[in-house]
Design a protein around this motif. Sequence first.
Motif, PDB file in Angstrom:
ATOM      1  N   ASP A  48      34.696  60.568 -54.448  1.00 22.66           N
ATOM      2  CA  ASP A  48      33.979  59.405 -54.989  1.00 22.66           C
ATOM      3  C   ASP A  48      34.211  59.175 -56.311  1.00 22.66           C
ATOM      4  O   ASP A  48      35.202  59.587 -56.932  1.00 22.66           O
ATOM      5  CB  ASP A  48      32.503  59.579 -54.378  1.00 22.66           C
ATOM      6  CG  ASP A  48      31.826  60.614 -55.607  1.00 22.66           C
ATOM      7  OD1 ASP A  48      32.402  60.981 -56.385  1.00 22.66           O
ATOM      8  OD2 ASP A  48      30.499  61.108 -55.397  1.00 22.66           O
ATOM      9  N   ARG A  56      32.204  63.873 -44.167  1.00 24.89           N
ATOM     10  CA  ARG A  56      31.429  63.347 -43.087  1.00 24.89           C
ATOM     11  C   ARG A  56      30.780  64.049 -42.267  1.00 24.89           C
ATOM     12  O   ARG A  56      29.725  64.104 -42.197  1.00 24.89           O
ATOM     13  CB  ARG A  56      32.352  62.256 -42.360  1.00 24.89           C
ATOM     14  CG  ARG A  56      31.403  60.832 -41.663  1.00 24.89           C
ATOM     15  CD  ARG A  56      30.751  61.475 -40.285  1.00 24.89           C
ATOM     16  NE  ARG A  56      31.584  61.978 -39.438  1.00 24.89           N
ATOM     17  CZ  ARG A  56      31.218  62.627 -38.335  1.00 24.89           C
ATOM     18  NH1 ARG A  56      30.155  63.217 -38.328  1.00 24.89           N
ATOM     19  NH2 ARG A  56      32.180  63.161 -37.401  1.00 24.89           N
ATOM     20  N   LEU A  63      23.740  57.885 -41.866  1.00 23.47           N
ATOM     21  CA  LEU A  63      24.599  57.577 -42.730  1.00 23.47           C
ATOM     22  C   LEU A  63      25.217  55.968 -42.726  1.00 23.47           C
ATOM     23  O   LEU A  63      25.556  55.604 -41.347  1.00 23.47           O
ATOM     24  CB  LEU A  63      25.938  58.466 -42.892  1.00 23.47           C
ATOM     25  CG  LEU A  63      26.749  58.212 -43.929  1.00 23.47           C
ATOM     26  CD1 LEU A  63      26.446  58.430 -45.276  1.00 23.47           C
ATOM     27  CD2 LEU A  63      28.293  59.028 -43.658  1.00 23.47           C
ATOM     28  N   VAL A  65      28.305  53.818 -43.420  1.00 23.82           N
ATOM     29  CA  VAL A  65      29.502  53.587 -43.917  1.00 23.82           C
ATOM     30  C   VAL A  65      29.910  52.309 -43.904  1.00 23.82           C
ATOM     31  O   VAL A  65      30.310  51.701 -42.967  1.00 23.82           O
ATOM     32  CB  VAL A  65      30.444  54.529 -43.166  1.00 23.82           C
ATOM     33  CG1 VAL A  65      31.751  54.571 -43.429  1.00 23.82           C
ATOM     34  CG2 VAL A  65      30.094  56.016 -42.810  1.00 23.82           C
ATOM     35  N   TYR A  66      30.283  51.658 -45.141  1.00 22.09           N
ATOM     36  CA  TYR A  66      30.444  50.087 -45.443  1.00 22.09           C
ATOM     37  C   TYR A  66      32.083  50.423 -45.582  1.00 22.09           C
ATOM     38  O   TYR A  66      32.303  50.740 -46.833  1.00 22.09           O
ATOM     39  CB  TYR A  66      29.712  49.300 -45.979  1.00 22.09           C
ATOM     40  CG  TYR A  66      29.383  49.314 -47.465  1.00 22.09           C
ATOM     41  CD1 TYR A  66      30.348  48.407 -48.155  1.00 22.09           C
ATOM     42  CD2 TYR A  66      28.687  50.045 -48.049  1.00 22.09           C
ATOM     43  CE1 TYR A  66      30.314  48.366 -49.501  1.00 22.09           C
ATOM     44  CE2 TYR A  66      28.678  50.346 -49.392  1.00 22.09           C
ATOM     45  CZ  TYR A  66      29.483  49.266 -50.315  1.00 22.09           C
ATOM     46  OH  TYR A  66      29.579  48.955 -51.602  1.00 22.09           O
ATOM     47  N   VAL A  99      27.732  55.174 -48.173  1.00 24.54           N
ATOM     48  CA  VAL A  99      28.851  55.341 -48.672  1.00 24.54           C
ATOM     49  C   VAL A  99      29.568  54.180 -48.491  1.00 24.54           C
ATOM     50  O   VAL A  99      29.615  53.534 -47.423  1.00 24.54           O
ATOM     51  CB  VAL A  99      29.737  56.622 -48.400  1.00 24.54           C
ATOM     52  CG1 VAL A  99      29.095  57.796 -48.464  1.00 24.54           C
ATOM     53  CG2 VAL A  99      30.210  56.655 -46.678  1.00 24.54           C
ATOM     54  N   ILE A 101      33.717  52.389 -48.975  1.00 23.08           N
ATOM     55  CA  ILE A 101      35.120  52.892 -48.740  1.00 23.08           C
ATOM     56  C   ILE A 101      35.887  51.849 -48.922  1.00 23.08           C
ATOM     57  O   ILE A 101      35.740  50.813 -48.304  1.00 23.08           O
ATOM     58  CB  ILE A 101      35.412  53.768 -47.358  1.00 23.08           C
ATOM     59  CG1 ILE A 101      34.397  54.797 -47.129  1.00 23.08           C
ATOM     60  CG2 ILE A 101      36.775  54.071 -47.462  1.00 23.08           C
ATOM     61  CD1 ILE A 101      34.584  55.639 -45.925  1.00 23.08           C
ATOM     62  N   ASP A 125      39.775  55.666 -50.720  1.00 22.47           N
ATOM     63  CA  ASP A 125      40.677  55.852 -49.423  1.00 22.47           C
ATOM     64  C   ASP A 125      42.072  55.255 -49.885  1.00 22.47           C
ATOM     65  O   ASP A 125      42.698  54.430 -49.068  1.00 22.47           O
ATOM     66  CB  ASP A 125      40.039  54.935 -48.290  1.00 22.47           C
ATOM     67  CG  ASP A 125      40.669  55.215 -46.901  1.00 22.47           C
ATOM     68  OD1 ASP A 125      41.427  56.375 -46.798  1.00 22.47           O
ATOM     69  OD2 ASP A 125      40.695  54.282 -45.960  1.00 22.47           O
ATOM     70  N   THR A 149      30.626  47.383 -41.608  1.00 21.45           N
ATOM     71  CA  THR A 149      29.478  48.349 -41.906  1.00 21.45           C
ATOM     72  C   THR A 149      29.115  49.000 -40.455  1.00 21.45           C
ATOM     73  O   THR A 149      28.876  48.443 -39.506  1.00 21.45           O
ATOM     74  CB  THR A 149      28.424  47.670 -42.504  1.00 21.45           C
ATOM     75  OG1 THR A 149      28.646  47.071 -43.693  1.00 21.45           O
ATOM     76  CG2 THR A 149      27.169  48.745 -42.518  1.00 21.45           C
ATOM     77  N   CYS A 158      28.123  56.511 -33.926  1.00 24.23           N
ATOM     78  CA  CYS A 158      27.939  55.202 -34.363  1.00 24.23           C
ATOM     79  C   CYS A 158      26.801  54.585 -33.482  1.00 24.23           C
ATOM     80  O   CYS A 158      26.898  54.385 -32.110  1.00 24.23           O
ATOM     81  CB  CYS A 158      29.045  54.540 -33.958  1.00 24.23           C
ATOM     82  SG  CYS A 158      29.252  52.658 -34.691  1.00 24.23           S
TER      83      CYS A 158
END
Length: 200
Positions: A48, A56, A63, A65-66, A99, A101, A125, A149, A158
């Motif tokens: 980060d 992860r 969480l 994750v976008y 988070v 990315i 990433d 997202t 998911c």
Amino acid sequence: MKTSAAFIATFAAGASAFAPSSAVSRRSPSSAINLAVGETAPDFVLIDQNGKTFTRSKNKKPLVVYFYPADATPGCTVQAKAFQEEIQSIRKEYKADVVGISGQGAESKQKFAAELGLDFSILADDGDAVRKAFGVPKAAFGFLPGRVTYVLDKDGTCTSVYDNLTDAASHIQAAKDALEQMKPAKAAKGISLPFSLPFN
């Protein structure tokens, strides 16, 4: 890098009339891309903006994750600010974390986070390996990295997918709606009687 970011910003603004604008809750069975609702998210290890490693599979809480196209572009700035405004309530109310990315390196992440005062992780990433592992769809006829997202439960499954390039701020409400649905049902107050009482 600046040229690339400028192109993304310019193209995203011009592509708004053509980009998808609705939520995607699950992929179609015939689609070969995009992590689907009910699937386990790929594991990943990224650095980060503070040089800390995020894994992860070591995360044991819900969480968000976008994935976003690029640091410091107008839409991505709006999106990061929106998540920053809600990060404390997400952590307190839903016991979750966020988070972000994108494909730029750690130095770019550090500058972007410092400018906006972000206190959630945005992850570098470099090479887009994690983006590819999630199968994030491209946007604007394949010209731009997608803005998608995903909301994962504490086991990494998911529960929601939201795909919208142009309305960056809408991702925060989509994420909160998904987190709200994951909250355990509150126990009913009072005593339930096993029969109905006659009132007439």
